[in-house]
Design a protein around this motif. Structure first.
Motif, mmCIF file in Angstrom:
data_model
loop_
_atom_site.group_PDB
_atom_site.id
_atom_site.type_symbol
_atom_site.label_atom_id
_atom_site.label_comp_id
_atom_site.label_asym_id
_atom_site.label_seq_id
_atom_site.Cartn_x
_atom_site.Cartn_y
_atom_site.Cartn_z
ATOM 1 N N ASP A 44 -2.510 -6.553 1.060
ATOM 2 C CA ASP A 44 -3.521 -5.611 0.563
ATOM 3 C C ASP A 44 -3.686 -4.385 1.460
ATOM 4 O O ASP A 44 -4.645 -3.626 1.304
ATOM 5 C CB ASP A 44 -4.870 -6.316 0.400
ATOM 6 C CG ASP A 44 -5.316 -7.018 1.684
ATOM 7 O OD1 ASP A 44 -4.646 -6.864 2.721
ATOM 8 O OD2 ASP A 44 -6.335 -7.743 1.636
ATOM 9 N N ALA A 45 -2.743 -4.194 2.399
ATOM 10 C CA ALA A 45 -2.782 -3.022 3.292
ATOM 11 C C ALA A 45 -4.106 -2.913 4.028
ATOM 12 O O ALA A 45 -4.633 -1.815 4.241
ATOM 13 C CB ALA A 45 -2.509 -1.739 2.510
ATOM 14 N N SER A 46 -4.654 -4.044 4.462
ATOM 15 C CA SER A 46 -5.987 -4.054 5.073
ATOM 16 C C SER A 46 -5.982 -3.802 6.577
ATOM 17 O O SER A 46 -7.043 -3.701 7.185
ATOM 18 C CB SER A 46 -6.673 -5.393 4.787
ATOM 19 O OG SER A 46 -5.886 -6.469 5.262
ATOM 20 N N HIS A 47 -4.794 -3.698 7.180
ATOM 21 C CA HIS A 47 -4.733 -3.421 8.615
ATOM 22 C C HIS A 47 -3.575 -2.467 8.886
ATOM 23 O O HIS A 47 -2.565 -2.475 8.175
ATOM 24 C CB HIS A 47 -4.543 -4.709 9.419
ATOM 25 C CG HIS A 47 -4.708 -4.518 10.901
ATOM 26 N ND1 HIS A 47 -5.919 -4.196 11.472
ATOM 27 C CD2 HIS A 47 -3.815 -4.573 11.927
ATOM 28 C CE1 HIS A 47 -5.778 -4.076 12.785
ATOM 29 N NE2 HIS A 47 -4.511 -4.292 13.078
ATOM 30 N N ILE A 48 -3.745 -1.637 9.902
ATOM 31 C CA ILE A 48 -2.708 -0.662 10.229
ATOM 32 C C ILE A 48 -2.661 -0.454 11.739
ATOM 33 O O ILE A 48 -3.682 -0.576 12.432
ATOM 34 C CB ILE A 48 -2.964 0.669 9.485
ATOM 35 C CG1 ILE A 48 -1.703 1.550 9.485
ATOM 36 C CG2 ILE A 48 -4.164 1.416 10.052
ATOM 37 C CD1 ILE A 48 -1.737 2.642 8.434
ATOM 38 N N ARG A 102 -7.964 8.674 5.589
ATOM 39 C CA ARG A 102 -8.834 7.952 6.505
ATOM 40 C C ARG A 102 -8.588 6.450 6.560
ATOM 41 O O ARG A 102 -8.621 5.849 7.635
ATOM 42 C CB ARG A 102 -10.300 8.228 6.118
ATOM 43 C CG ARG A 102 -11.337 7.358 6.828
ATOM 44 C CD ARG A 102 -11.322 7.599 8.338
ATOM 45 N NE ARG A 102 -12.331 6.798 9.008
ATOM 46 C CZ ARG A 102 -12.135 5.563 9.461
ATOM 47 N NH1 ARG A 102 -10.953 4.975 9.302
ATOM 48 N NH2 ARG A 102 -13.097 4.921 10.085
ATOM 49 N N THR A 103 -8.347 5.797 5.424
ATOM 50 C CA THR A 103 -8.278 4.342 5.428
ATOM 51 C C THR A 103 -6.839 3.828 5.450
ATOM 52 O O THR A 103 -5.910 4.546 5.097
ATOM 53 C CB THR A 103 -8.984 3.752 4.188
ATOM 54 O OG1 THR A 103 -8.166 3.988 3.024
ATOM 55 C CG2 THR A 103 -10.345 4.393 3.971
ATOM 56 N N SER A 104 -6.671 2.561 5.830
ATOM 57 C CA SER A 104 -5.324 1.986 5.879
ATOM 58 C C SER A 104 -4.701 1.934 4.484
ATOM 59 O O SER A 104 -3.500 2.197 4.323
ATOM 60 C CB SER A 104 -5.372 0.572 6.480
ATOM 61 O OG SER A 104 -6.198 -0.286 5.714
ATOM 62 N N GLN A 105 -5.508 1.644 3.478
ATOM 63 C CA GLN A 105 -4.975 1.594 2.119
ATOM 64 C C GLN A 105 -4.575 2.975 1.622
ATOM 65 O O GLN A 105 -3.552 3.132 0.949
ATOM 66 C CB GLN A 105 -6.008 0.952 1.181
ATOM 67 C CG GLN A 105 -6.225 -0.521 1.488
ATOM 68 C CD GLN A 105 -7.369 -1.144 0.707
ATOM 69 O OE1 GLN A 105 -8.175 -0.445 0.093
ATOM 70 N NE2 GLN A 105 -7.449 -2.468 0.733
ATOM 71 N N THR A 151 -21.130 -6.625 2.804
ATOM 72 C CA THR A 151 -20.030 -7.587 2.930
ATOM 73 C C THR A 151 -19.517 -7.658 4.362
ATOM 74 O O THR A 151 -19.274 -8.747 4.899
ATOM 75 C CB THR A 151 -18.877 -7.202 1.988
ATOM 76 O OG1 THR A 151 -19.350 -7.212 0.644
ATOM 77 C CG2 THR A 151 -17.710 -8.177 2.110
ATOM 78 N N ILE A 152 -19.337 -6.488 4.980
ATOM 79 C CA ILE A 152 -18.851 -6.447 6.363
ATOM 80 C C ILE A 152 -19.774 -7.249 7.276
ATOM 81 O O ILE A 152 -19.330 -8.095 8.066
ATOM 82 C CB ILE A 152 -18.757 -4.987 6.863
ATOM 83 C CG1 ILE A 152 -17.689 -4.212 6.085
ATOM 84 C CG2 ILE A 152 -18.431 -4.949 8.358
ATOM 85 C CD1 ILE A 152 -17.785 -2.714 6.257
ATOM 86 N N VAL A 186 -11.052 -5.622 4.868
ATOM 87 C CA VAL A 186 -10.951 -5.106 3.500
ATOM 88 C C VAL A 186 -12.224 -4.359 3.127
ATOM 89 O O VAL A 186 -12.183 -3.256 2.569
ATOM 90 C CB VAL A 186 -10.701 -6.257 2.500
ATOM 91 C CG1 VAL A 186 -10.776 -5.750 1.066
ATOM 92 C CG2 VAL A 186 -9.336 -6.896 2.751
ATOM 93 N N ALA A 187 -13.371 -4.943 3.455
ATOM 94 C CA ALA A 187 -14.650 -4.293 3.159
ATOM 95 C C ALA A 187 -14.817 -3.010 3.970
ATOM 96 O O ALA A 187 -15.401 -2.030 3.486
ATOM 97 C CB ALA A 187 -15.806 -5.251 3.446
ATOM 98 N N THR A 188 -14.302 -2.998 5.195
ATOM 99 C CA THR A 188 -14.379 -1.794 6.023
ATOM 100 C C THR A 188 -13.595 -0.653 5.384
ATOM 101 O O THR A 188 -14.040 0.502 5.365
ATOM 102 C CB THR A 188 -13.843 -2.077 7.442
ATOM 103 O OG1 THR A 188 -14.666 -3.055 8.068
ATOM 104 C CG2 THR A 188 -13.849 -0.806 8.293
ATOM 105 N N ASP A 189 -12.415 -0.969 4.843
ATOM 106 C CA ASP A 189 -11.632 0.050 4.149
ATOM 107 C C ASP A 189 -12.409 0.595 2.953
ATOM 108 O O ASP A 189 -12.418 1.807 2.707
ATOM 109 C CB ASP A 189 -10.306 -0.548 3.681
ATOM 110 C CG ASP A 189 -9.108 0.190 4.275
ATOM 111 O OD1 ASP A 189 -9.270 0.813 5.344
ATOM 112 O OD2 ASP A 189 -8.020 0.140 3.668
#
Length: 358
Positions: free
Chosen positions: A318-322, A290-293, A191-192, A68-71
């Protein structure tokens, strides 16, 4: 302070902003994301008796939070790059506007000096003092043309000055957003690192046999989820054929198998989950967010039963992975830190939905 000096001062601020941005353009990776709230290092104490299933779930949460923080980091990075570009363009417009305003002022000054040399009388007065009828008729036309040119010159000077003021206001606003984006990026990066460090510490406290058992538990959990997904008969309904571009995207994605996961990475040597999917579709000639979200929010949604190879499967609420669907109930993805790009069951994680880049 005069208006001209105010504009020059604002222009200087814009130019300083642009120079600063250009100087820092070599840093970083990629809808603005909200600033992550400050976090403290997560607790990593092992559960009583080293309950490995509890450890697995705790690791899963730590890596999920890191994703989530990476997104958020990637979104902030992309936004700061966009804002930097806009500031540079605004600075260029300010310079052009200053040059144009200086030219207009020179023209106005030349007209004033010409009038002074003619005795200070305006063209209309000199015309009415003429006793040559033909010259009077010709002069009327010239006076009207001169009046029109003077009016146009003054109007253009006013517009140019207004444009300069707007450019400097826009540059100031973009600079404020840029600073906010940098703070959001720094908070996400913090956070990451905290989440990944906590996960690594937790794993480091396990014995070799426990680590092996933990890996087995992870495989069992994924297998259970995939089996449950397949038992629904979903593959009986999925028979979509990949487009030519979809095939290229799949070929690129599967060629990355074995490369390490790295948060914020878009290749070529390493990837995060959305970095891999966006790079794969870029290789197929299609630009996607760029991001999964962002990919979930901006790309067209399709039913799971209608997905075809090349479509992107979005995971978790939360669409945190794709990942990318490759057919036969499988997908390719960059899982998490410490793992490599790999093939896995498309139903091995909770599916939020499917999006189609083309």
């Amino acid at each position: 302070m005069g208006a001209g000096k105010r504009i020059w001062g604002a222009a200087a601020v814009g130019l300083v902003c642009a120079v600063t941005v250009l100087g820092g353009a070599g840093t970083a990776f990629a809808a603005p994301a909200p600033t992550p709230s400050p976090t403290t290092t997560p607790s990593v104490t092992l559960p009583p008796n080293k309950d490995l299933e509890a450890v697995r779930k705790r690791l899963e949460k730590l890596y999920h939070d890191a994703a989530v923080a990476t997104d958020a980091y990637n979104a902030a990075e992309e936004e700061t790059e966009r804002q930097s570009t806009e500031i540079v363009e605004l600075a260029r417009e300010i310079v052009k506007g200053q040059e144009r305003l200086a030219e207009l002022k020179d023209r106005a000054g030349a007209a004033a000096r010409a009038q002074y040399r003619s005795g200070g009388l305006p063209p209309e007065a000199r015309l009415w003092l003429s006793d040559d009828p033909q010259a009077w008729l010709e002069g009327v036309s010239r006076v009207r043309q001169g009046q029109k040119a003077t009016t146009g010159l003054l109007a253009e000077m006013t517009r140019t000055q207004q444009d300069l003021e707007q450019y400097t206001q826009d540059a100031s606003a973009q600079w404020t957003k840029l600073e906010a984006g940098r703070k959001a990026k720094a908070a996400a990066q913090k956070t990451i690192k905290e989440q990944i460090a906590a996960a690594e510490k937790l794993e480091s406290e396990l014995e070799k046999e426990e680590k092996e058992r933990l890996a087995e538990l992870e495989r069992e959990a994924a297998y259970k989820a995939q089996t449950s997904w397949l038992s629904s008969g979903i593959l009986d309904d999925i028979d979509g054929k990949a487009t030519a571009q979809g095939k290229k995207a799949v070929e690129f994605a599967t060629a990355q198998i074995g490369k390490p996961y790295e948060w914020g990475a878009e290749g070529p040597g390493s990837f995060d989950c959305s970095g891999m999917t966006s790079a794969a579709w870029a290789a197929a000639g299609v630009t996607i967010p760029r991001t999964s979200q962002q990919q979930w929010a901006q790309l067209p949604h399709v039913d799971v039963e209608d997905m075809r190879p090349g479509d992107l499967i979005v995971y978790f609420d939360d669409a945190s992975h794709i990942a990318m669907y490759v057919g036969d109930g499988a997908m390719v993805h960059a899982p998490r830190p410490g793992r490599t790009v790999t093939i896995a069951g498309a139903g091995s994680m909770p599916i939020l939905g499917v999006v189609r880049p083309n």
